[in-house]
Design a protein around this motif. Sequence first.
Motif, PDB file in Angstrom:
ATOM      1  N   TRP A 443       0.654  -1.542  -0.335  1.00 49.16           N
ATOM      2  CA  TRP A 443       0.043   0.145  -0.310  1.00 49.16           C
ATOM      3  C   TRP A 443       0.545   1.336   0.186  1.00 49.16           C
ATOM      4  O   TRP A 443       0.578   2.357  -0.534  1.00 49.16           O
ATOM      5  CB  TRP A 443      -0.773   0.193   1.176  1.00 49.16           C
ATOM      6  CG  TRP A 443      -1.833  -1.623   1.371  1.00 49.16           C
ATOM      7  CD1 TRP A 443      -1.975  -2.270   1.819  1.00 49.16           C
ATOM      8  CD2 TRP A 443      -3.192  -1.174  -0.133  1.00 49.16           C
ATOM      9  NE1 TRP A 443      -2.956  -2.488   2.114  1.00 49.16           N
ATOM     10  CE2 TRP A 443      -3.944  -2.714   1.247  1.00 49.16           C
ATOM     11  CE3 TRP A 443      -4.066  -0.115   0.030  1.00 49.16           C
ATOM     12  CZ2 TRP A 443      -4.981  -2.276   0.132  1.00 49.16           C
ATOM     13  CZ3 TRP A 443      -4.994  -0.736  -1.423  1.00 49.16           C
ATOM     14  CH2 TRP A 443      -5.874  -1.369  -0.608  1.00 49.16           C
ATOM     15  N   GLU A 444       1.994   1.305   0.088  1.00 49.78           N
ATOM     16  CA  GLU A 444       2.561   2.428   0.878  1.00 49.78           C
ATOM     17  C   GLU A 444       3.763   3.134  -0.256  1.00 49.78           C
ATOM     18  O   GLU A 444       2.794   3.655  -0.968  1.00 49.78           O
ATOM     19  CB  GLU A 444       3.706   2.229   1.802  1.00 49.78           C
ATOM     20  CG  GLU A 444       3.105   2.667   3.395  1.00 49.78           C
ATOM     21  CD  GLU A 444       2.900   3.442   3.503  1.00 49.78           C
ATOM     22  OE1 GLU A 444       3.009   4.889   3.136  1.00 49.78           O
ATOM     23  OE2 GLU A 444       1.492   3.487   4.894  1.00 49.78           O
ATOM     24  N   SER A 447       0.658   4.038  -2.893  1.00 47.87           N
ATOM     25  CA  SER A 447      -0.115   5.227  -2.874  1.00 47.87           C
ATOM     26  C   SER A 447       1.348   6.090  -3.136  1.00 47.87           C
ATOM     27  O   SER A 447       1.097   6.866  -3.660  1.00 47.87           O
ATOM     28  CB  SER A 447      -0.162   5.189  -1.526  1.00 47.87           C
ATOM     29  OG  SER A 447       0.980   4.816  -1.047  1.00 47.87           O
ATOM     30  N   ARG A 454      -1.901   6.805   1.146  1.00 46.51           N
ATOM     31  CA  ARG A 454      -2.587   5.136   1.266  1.00 46.51           C
ATOM     32  C   ARG A 454      -4.220   4.851   1.435  1.00 46.51           C
ATOM     33  O   ARG A 454      -4.560   3.924   0.532  1.00 46.51           O
ATOM     34  CB  ARG A 454      -1.845   4.918   2.156  1.00 46.51           C
ATOM     35  CG  ARG A 454      -2.070   5.223   3.554  1.00 46.51           C
ATOM     36  CD  ARG A 454      -0.985   4.202   4.466  1.00 46.51           C
ATOM     37  NE  ARG A 454      -1.080   4.410   5.878  1.00 46.51           N
ATOM     38  CZ  ARG A 454      -1.164   5.513   6.240  1.00 46.51           C
ATOM     39  NH1 ARG A 454      -0.319   5.862   5.757  1.00 46.51           N
ATOM     40  NH2 ARG A 454      -0.914   5.400   7.889  1.00 46.51           N
TER      41      ARG A 454
END
Length: 494
Positions: A443-444, A447, A454
Motif C-alpha cells: 500500500w505504501e 500510493s 494510502r
Amino acid sequence: MLETVGDVAQRFRLRVPTGPTGLDRPIRWTHISELPDPTPWLRGGELLLTLGLQIDRLAPREAFAAYIRRLAEARVAALGFGVGVRHTSVPEPLVAAAAEHGLAVLEIPSGIPFQDITYQLNGDLLRTGAAESRLIAEGVSSMTKVARSAGPEGIVATLSARIDSWAVLMDRRGRTHAAVGAARVHLDDARAAALGQRSRIRHPGLTVYGVGDPVRPRAHLVVAPRPDRISLTRELAQHAALLLDLALNPLSGGDTWGLARADAVDALMSGDQGLVQRVSARWNLLAGNVAVALLRSRSRAVPLEENVLEWCAELDLPPLVSSESSLVTVILPEDELGRWSARVCEAVEREGVPARCGVGTTQPPSASLLSRRQAEQALEVAVADARPVVEFAELPTQRLILQHLDPAARAALTSPLRPLLENDSTRTLLRSLRVFLSENNNWEAASSQLGIHRHTLRQRMGRVEELTGLSVGVTEDRVIAWLALQALQADPIP
C-alpha cells in the motif's frame, strides 16, 4: 589590485612585532573600534585600528587572547594597534596570541593619526573598486564572446587568464571536462572539492561554483582565487558558471525545449506516416528501427528526466525524451540498445539512482506505439522483480501467449475488467490497480508511486472490488486481474 598588510606597513613605515606572518593578506577596508568585541560590525578583510582602551580591563592575558581569537574568526586582515596613549608598546600577550592565529599586528605610533590611515586607504580602495568593476565588465564581455566560438573550453580558458590562476570544469561525477593551468595535484584537489571530499584537499582556498540547477548542478566549476583577487574571481566565476550552463545545454533555458522533445515523441507514436517521416528526418532516425524505453523512479524526489537526458548526452543519443506523470519515455536507435541498458544498470547499481526500465522491441519509427506497449509490460516486470532493465524480448512466454490468443480468448481474459472500462472513463481505477499489483500489494509503495494517500488508494481498490467482483486480498483474483491487465496492454479495448 588590493593593497596587502605588508604594503600598508611599508607605506606608513610601521613596525610589525608579529614578524612576516599574515603580511600577504589583502585589505578591503579600514575600521576603528575600541569595543572589546567589534566583530558584529566587521565583514572580513578589514584593517582594524584600536588603542586597546577596553580590551584588558579585567585579566590582561586572557582578554588579549580572547580578543585576537574573535578577530581571527571574523577573518580580519590585520590589527593596527596604536601606542602612546594607553600602552607604550604593543602588549606581549596580544602579540603572542596574534602570532598563534597567524594575524599580523602593526604598531602605530602616536604621531600617525588613525584618520590619516583610514582616509588614504579607504580612498585608494574606492578607486581600486572602480578599477575592479571595469575588470569584471571586461572579463564578462570576453567570456561571452569566446563562448560563441570556443564553448566551455574557451570560457574556462578566458576565466583562468582573467583571474591569473587555474580553473577546472568537472561533471557531477568528478570527470574533467576542461582544465586550464591546473597540474595533476590541482585536478585531484578540484575533484575532491567538487565531490565534497574536503579532507583530501591540499590546496587551500578552492571555491566551487555549481553549473545549472543549484540543488543538483550538472557540472562544477572549481577555481583557486589569488588572495588579492578574491572578489574579482568570485564575480567572474559566477558569470562563467551561467555561461557554462548555456554552453553545455543551450536549449535548457525554459519549457520550450521540453515541449519540443515531448511533441517529437508524440509525433513518432502518432502512426501518421508523413508526420513520422518528417520528425524522423529532423531527429536523424531514418537510418533504422527504433525501440521505446520507459523508466520509472521509486522516489518522487529524484529528477529522473534530468538523469535520462544526461545519459543520452553521454552516449551521444538524440534526446527524444518526454516525461508524463511518473513515467519517462525515451526513443532509442536500434543499434544503441546495448549501450543504453548498460548505462541504466550502471546508474542503478553503482550510482544509486532508484530507477527501473522496460524496453520494447525494435520497430520502424511508424510502429513506435507498439514498442511502447511492450515497454510498459517489460517495465512492470522490472518493478516487480526489482531489476534495473528488462527487455520485452526477454519475455517469450508472455509475448507468445498474448500474441497468439484469438479474439474470443482475449475477450474472455479481459472480461473481468470490463466494468472498470465502462464505469471509469479516466482510467484512474485501472491505473491504480496496475500500480498496486506491480508493487506486490504494498500500500505504501503503490500510493507513493501514484502520488496519493494510502487511504485514497484503499478507497479506489474498494471501488475496483465492487465493480469487478474480484478481491485484491485473494491470490487467485489478483492473478486474474493481472492477466487481464496484460491482455489489455497488448491489445487495448477502445
